[in-house]
Write an enzyme that holds these catalytic residues in place. Sequence first.
Site, PDB file in Angstrom:
ATOM      1  N   THR A 154       0.836  -1.198   0.000  1.00 59.52           N
ATOM      2  CA  THR A 154       0.000   0.000   0.000  1.00 59.52           C
ATOM      3  C   THR A 154       0.868   1.244   0.000  1.00 59.52           C
ATOM      4  O   THR A 154       1.888   1.275   0.679  1.00 59.52           O
ATOM      5  CB  THR A 154      -0.844   0.009   1.287  1.00 59.52           C
ATOM      6  OG1 THR A 154      -1.780  -1.037   1.193  1.00 59.52           O
ATOM      7  CG2 THR A 154      -1.558   1.331   1.497  1.00 59.52           C
ATOM      8  N   VAL A 183     -12.371  -4.880   3.627  1.00 53.49           N
ATOM      9  CA  VAL A 183     -11.756  -3.567   3.814  1.00 53.49           C
ATOM     10  C   VAL A 183     -10.563  -3.731   4.740  1.00 53.49           C
ATOM     11  O   VAL A 183     -10.657  -4.391   5.780  1.00 53.49           O
ATOM     12  CB  VAL A 183     -12.772  -2.575   4.425  1.00 53.49           C
ATOM     13  CG1 VAL A 183     -12.101  -1.230   4.709  1.00 53.49           C
ATOM     14  CG2 VAL A 183     -13.956  -2.379   3.477  1.00 53.49           C
ATOM     15  N   GLY A 184      -9.444  -3.139   4.360  1.00 55.00           N
ATOM     16  CA  GLY A 184      -8.232  -3.231   5.175  1.00 55.00           C
ATOM     17  C   GLY A 184      -8.101  -2.036   6.097  1.00 55.00           C
ATOM     18  O   GLY A 184      -9.064  -1.313   6.371  1.00 55.00           O
ATOM     19  N   ASP A 185      -6.890  -1.815   6.565  1.00 54.06           N
ATOM     20  CA  ASP A 185      -6.620  -0.714   7.493  1.00 54.06           C
ATOM     21  C   ASP A 185      -6.509   0.633   6.785  1.00 54.06           C
ATOM     22  O   ASP A 185      -6.674   1.691   7.409  1.00 54.06           O
ATOM     23  CB  ASP A 185      -5.288  -0.967   8.216  1.00 54.06           C
ATOM     24  CG  ASP A 185      -4.157  -1.089   7.201  1.00 54.06           C
ATOM     25  OD1 ASP A 185      -4.238  -1.993   6.338  1.00 54.06           O
ATOM     26  OD2 ASP A 185      -3.229  -0.271   7.242  1.00 54.06           O
ATOM     27  N   THR A 205       1.605   0.013   6.539  1.00 57.03           N
ATOM     28  CA  THR A 205       1.367  -0.952   5.473  1.00 57.03           C
ATOM     29  C   THR A 205       1.633  -2.336   6.030  1.00 57.03           C
ATOM     30  O   THR A 205       2.381  -2.495   6.984  1.00 57.03           O
ATOM     31  CB  THR A 205       2.259  -0.653   4.247  1.00 57.03           C
ATOM     32  OG1 THR A 205       2.089  -1.678   3.268  1.00 57.03           O
ATOM     33  CG2 THR A 205       3.725  -0.586   4.608  1.00 57.03           C
TER      34      THR A 205
HETATM   35  C1  SD4 Z   1      -4.462  -3.944   3.505  1.00 57.61           C
HETATM   36  N1  SD4 Z   1      -2.620  -2.795   4.529  1.00 57.61           N
HETATM   37  O1  SD4 Z   1      -5.399  -3.813   2.732  1.00 57.61           O
HETATM   38  C2  SD4 Z   1      -3.210  -3.141   3.271  1.00 57.61           C
HETATM   39  C3  SD4 Z   1      -2.292  -3.891   2.380  1.00 57.61           C
HETATM   40  C4  SD4 Z   1      -0.881  -3.465   2.460  1.00 57.61           C
HETATM   41  O2  SD4 Z   1       1.315  -3.893   2.135  1.00 57.61           O
HETATM   42  O3  SD4 Z   1      -0.495  -2.485   2.963  1.00 57.61           O
HETATM   43  N2  SD4 Z   1       0.037  -4.223   2.031  1.00 57.61           N
HETATM   44  O4  SD4 Z   1      -4.495  -4.735   4.442  1.00 57.61           O
END
Ligand code: SD4
Length: 322
Positions: A154, A183-185, A205
């Site tokens: 990300t 949905v992620g962070d 990330t």
């Molecule tokens: C998520 N944190 O959707 C993001 C993915 C990510 O490195 O950062 N990957 O969980």
Amino acid sequence: MWGMIATWRMAVEGITRGAEMLKESGDAGDAIEAAIRQVEDFPYYKSVGYGGLPNEEMEVEMDAAYMDGSTLDIGAVAAIRDFANPVSIARRLSREKVNSMLVAEGAEKFAHKEGFERKNMLTDRAKAHYRKRVKEMAAQAAAEELKPYSGHDTVGMACLDGMGKMAAATSTSGLFMKKKGRVGDSPISGSGFYADSRKGAASATGLGEDLMKGCISYEAVRLMGEGIHPQEACETAVNRLDRELRERRGEAGDISIIAMNPKGEWGAATNIEGFSFAVVTEELEPTVYLVTREEKGRCTYEKASEEWMEHYMKTRMAPIEE
Ligand code: SD4
């Protein structure tokens, strides 16, 4: 003093663009939006914007957020499809008093009404990655080795402008092969990002499900607010969450974070090997660093070599063998 710091090597062209604006007395919000758009538009970065990897159903669903560290305005979109620049939609939403975080169809309707550029974000290259992964997963159905979710980076940024305003923003297509609607962070305040012009700004990330367990970006900003240097704030936030997760659950997902304070001092920390970040300040040209996690979770970094930078681009642009 002004500056920008961002997760992963892929952000360096973006922060270079942002720095040009900051140099000319640009606003932190304008600079961070322009910087993230640059990453979203580049088709070879496979986890952000155009060219981002799809979910299980072969759709690119994106999460993005924007936070103004002076007003504390936050805007976010989650699981949005078919728009070129989710970060700009998030920033537009940050000006709303209510309804400032929208998901899926609701986010798409809003973006359409506001005239944001529509775009099919699924590239042929991303389709090839998808087909390849489906084959690999079928071939190794029983093997634990293969993680369907690997290969996710990300873009998250923290920015300080010459007037002392700070901002944070994120953009991602999330985890490869995620469930539809996951949905992620990245669009979640305090987890994927946080900004407070009085304390600092941070972005994370890694595995969203675990990052959210520690509200890690808020934690780093909170520590900076106590006068702790961004480097120590990042290490403390990462190491505490990593330790808690291992103690209570037996394992911790990938956790990496970057941060900057209102003086333009910065830091980065990770619990994995291979984390890179990009930083620029009034005194430092845009630079990519590779992080090494030492004993006791101390993190050191060295400048990425020319060879490393070339290799990175080559692998990103290499044909996909299906
Ligand atoms: C998520 N944190 O959707 C993001 C993915 C990510 O490195 O950062 N990957 O969980």
